[in-house]
Design an enzyme around this catalytic site. Structure first.
Site, short mmCIF file in Angstrom:
data_model
loop_
_atom_site.label_atom_id
_atom_site.label_comp_id
_atom_site.label_asym_id
_atom_site.label_seq_id
_atom_site.Cartn_x
_atom_site.Cartn_y
_atom_site.Cartn_z
N TYR A 1 5.62 -0.70 10.86
CA TYR A 1 4.52 -0.77 10.05
C TYR A 1 3.89 -1.75 10.16
O TYR A 1 2.57 -1.84 10.29
CB TYR A 1 5.04 -0.35 8.87
CG TYR A 1 4.13 -0.26 7.40
CD1 TYR A 1 3.25 0.96 7.55
CD2 TYR A 1 3.83 -1.33 6.78
CE1 TYR A 1 2.40 1.14 6.64
CE2 TYR A 1 2.78 -1.02 5.80
CZ TYR A 1 2.02 -0.02 5.62
OH TYR A 1 0.76 0.29 4.89
N SER B 1 -2.98 -3.64 5.73
CA SER B 1 -2.04 -4.19 4.71
C SER B 1 -1.91 -5.59 4.72
O SER B 1 -1.98 -6.46 5.52
CB SER B 1 -0.70 -3.33 5.01
OG SER B 1 0.34 -3.47 4.22
#
Length: 599
Positions: A483, A470
């Protein structure tokens, strides 16, 4: 006229081709050693080797094809167990090699046309077979790899010489540099002395080091003599055909062209105008070097089987090749995508299916995986299967890998895409929250890389691993500590694994999307808030992502492109690319942005 000497099955070939039956075929004053595997009642696939090889170059491909076909191999004149013409000069012309082919074809398949497969000079001479009138009706299909038609090559050169442009001049110079060995083989006596001396002794080690060919039963002990004789293939044919290429060199059968993208001897540009010579052409590309029969036997066998079966069955539906982008690269290859029930994973499964790949759809949502697999079958030219597995479960992933290997084959491309979202400040994120996100986002990737990566390395035929990270991997955020940490770990794991597996022909890519319109916003847990507040924030994030509306299909396109180009890190979306640039050139600015309170 030719005469088969001995009966098929009388003699076992004492080579790497275990279980093969040998016969001798007499033609033009020589005897050819012909080996056969499989049921003679089935369609015949005839394999022709190149230079400086013997028929044993096919020893890893032939047994795979013999499960479905009658497989025939022969030592080209002067090689292996075949006798050499006397004198050697003038004994290797394409006309005489065509006589040899017809003699073998008549002996092993007198009543049915054969499916021809050629590599290197086996492909060069096979182009002659499929373009001269006297072989018409004897060849059902032709699979070519690493060897162009000398006539097509001659026209390719003339076009660039008579109508030069900067690009054409560069193509000509590039191929001229790659063809250095051709000039050497035209020198008198020197090639023979080299092959029967130091080069012949060192050749196996050279192949092992440069081409990554596994050591073992290849090449055979006849290599020095085979290579010395084979120099006349070049001397008897190259200059004559390049100077005066035939103008009627049109293929009279369907052709499958397999192009290794890393071929040190032949440029991909050689085949740019091939469609004008081949009315029925199927293109494949393979990330490999020159000796693909040794380094990529499984993939070659799969493509040959698919091509031959389509021609034999004459089913128009089966003859329609995949039309998606990169279909030449992924057609028939096995791809496994995790987290494929929705979002980026589903779009990626569809993109590979459209490119002709066989796709294994993995997700813990069994119904969602089944829907993706059903749609992939409708979209693509290959098969698709659904498997319900939690990637965080190591034992379940082990069982999945065993099942996939046993039922579908070794995975060629692995996409570790499964992931979950988690937001909230660090101090409000519980240990249980951390465990959940790391189990899926990091350990799920680790399990996939370790289990399927080991299968790839043991097979020894390369592959590719894609890990979905990501933009959060390099863009700090006060609301995404867990995350971002999981995705940063995936990014570094990918970089480390890329370095480790590079020598084994396995590429590793980390894909780093930014804001992509998927369902992850509505399923992400928010730490430290009430269920009502969590739902409100999920809804707000979903609206923001919907306004941004960057489709997952664009990420899927980036994944396929990254595999083709073997890219290391791929930021997707403008904000992901901008953050990547800031992380490298202005990290203090990125840290300042991280302190801003998010909307």
């Amino acid at each position: 006229m030719s005469e088969a000497v001995g009966e098929s099955g009388e003699t076992s070939v004492s080579t790497a081709l275990e279980g093969a039956r040998e016969r001798r075929v007499a033609t033009g004053g020589i005897e050819l050693s012909v080996a056969e595997l499989g049921d003679p009642a089935r369609p015949t696939v005839l394999l022709v080797h190149g230079y400086p090889d013997s028929k044993e170059v096919w020893s890893r491909v032939a047994p795979l094809l013999a499960e479905r076909f009658h497989v025939v191999l022969y030592d080209v004149r002067g090689c292996g167990r075949s006798t050499a013409p006397q004198p050697l000069r003038g004994g290797y012309t394409l006309e005489k090699l065509t006589d040899d082919f017809l003699a073998v074809a008549d002996a092993v398949s007198p009543d049915r046309p054969v499916h021809l497969v050629g590599h290197d000079w086996g492909s060069v001479q096979s182009w002659e077979f499929v373009t001269v009138p006297r072989t018409q009706g004897r060849i059902a299909s032709f699979t070519s790899m690493s060897g162009p038609s000398l006539d097509h090559f001659g026209h390719w050169i003339k076009k660039r010489m008579t109508r030069p442009t900067p690009r054409r001049a560069a193509q000509l110079l590039n191929q001229g540099a790659k063809s250095w060995y051709v000039y050497m083989l035209h020198t008198p006596a020197l090639p023979e002395l080299a092959w029967k001396g130091p080069l012949g002794k060192r050749w196996p080690k050279i192949l092992e080091r440069v081409e990554k060919i596994p050591a073992g039963d290849y090449p055979t002990a006849s290599l020095p003599t085979d290579a010395a004789h084979g120099a006349w293939l070049y001397r008897d044919n190259v200059r004559a055909h390049l100077r005066r290429p035939r103008t009627d060199a049109y293929a009279h059968c369907p052709v499958q062209l397999i192009t290794p993208t890393g071929d040190a001897f032949l440029s991909e540009r050689l085949y740019d105008e091939l469609e004008q010579w081949v009315p029925q052409l199927t293109r494949r590309t393979l990330p490999a070097k020159h000796w693909v029969p040794r380094t990529r036997p499984d993939q070659l066998a799969a493509w040959i089987e698919e091509f031959v079966t389509a021609k034999e069955e004459g089913d128009p539906a089966k003859e329609v090749a995949a039309r998606g982008r990169y279909a030449d690269r992924f057609g028939g290859r096995l791809v496994l995508v995790t987290g494929a029930a929705s979002g980026i994973g589903r779009a990626t499964a569809f993109a590979f299916a459209e490119a002709g790949a066989r796709v294994v759809v993995v997700d813990r949502d069994a119904e969602g995986a089944a829907r993706t697999a059903d749609m992939a079958r409708l979209i693509g030219a290959g098969a698709a299967w659904a498997e319900a597995v939690d990637v965080a479960d190591e034992a379940a992933m082990e069982k999945l890998a065993e099942k996939v290997a046993a039922e579908y084959g070794i995975v060629d491309v692995l996409v570790n895409n499964a992931g979950i979202g988690l937001s909230g400040s660090f101090l409000e994120t519980t240990s249980e929250d951390w465990k959940k996100v790391l189990d899926v986002n990091l350990w799920g990737v680790i399990h996939g890389c370790r289990i399927f990566g080991r299968q790839m390395t043991e097979r020894g035929q390369g592959g590719h691993i894609v890990n979905t990270a990501s933009a959060a991997a390099y863009q700090p955020s006060k609301t995404l500590p867990a995350y971002s940490t999981s995705k940063a770990a995936v990014l570094m794991l990918s970089e480390c694994l890329r370095a480790e597996l590079a020598g084994q022909g396995i590429g590793v890519t980390a894909v780093c999307p930014g804001l992509v319109n998927t369902s992850i916003t509505t399923t992400s847990h928010v730490a430290g808030v009430s269920p009502e507040e969590e739902k409100r924030r999920q809804s707000k994030a979903a609206r923001l992502y919907g306004i941004r509306n960057y489709p997952p299909e664009k990420v899927a396109d980036a994944i396929l492109r990254a595999v083709v180009r073997n890219q290391a890190v791929v930021p997707v979306t403008p904000e992901a690319r901008g953050s990547r640039a800031l992380s490298r050139f202005a990290p203090r600015a990125l840290r300042a942005i991280a302190r801003i309170e998010p909307l």
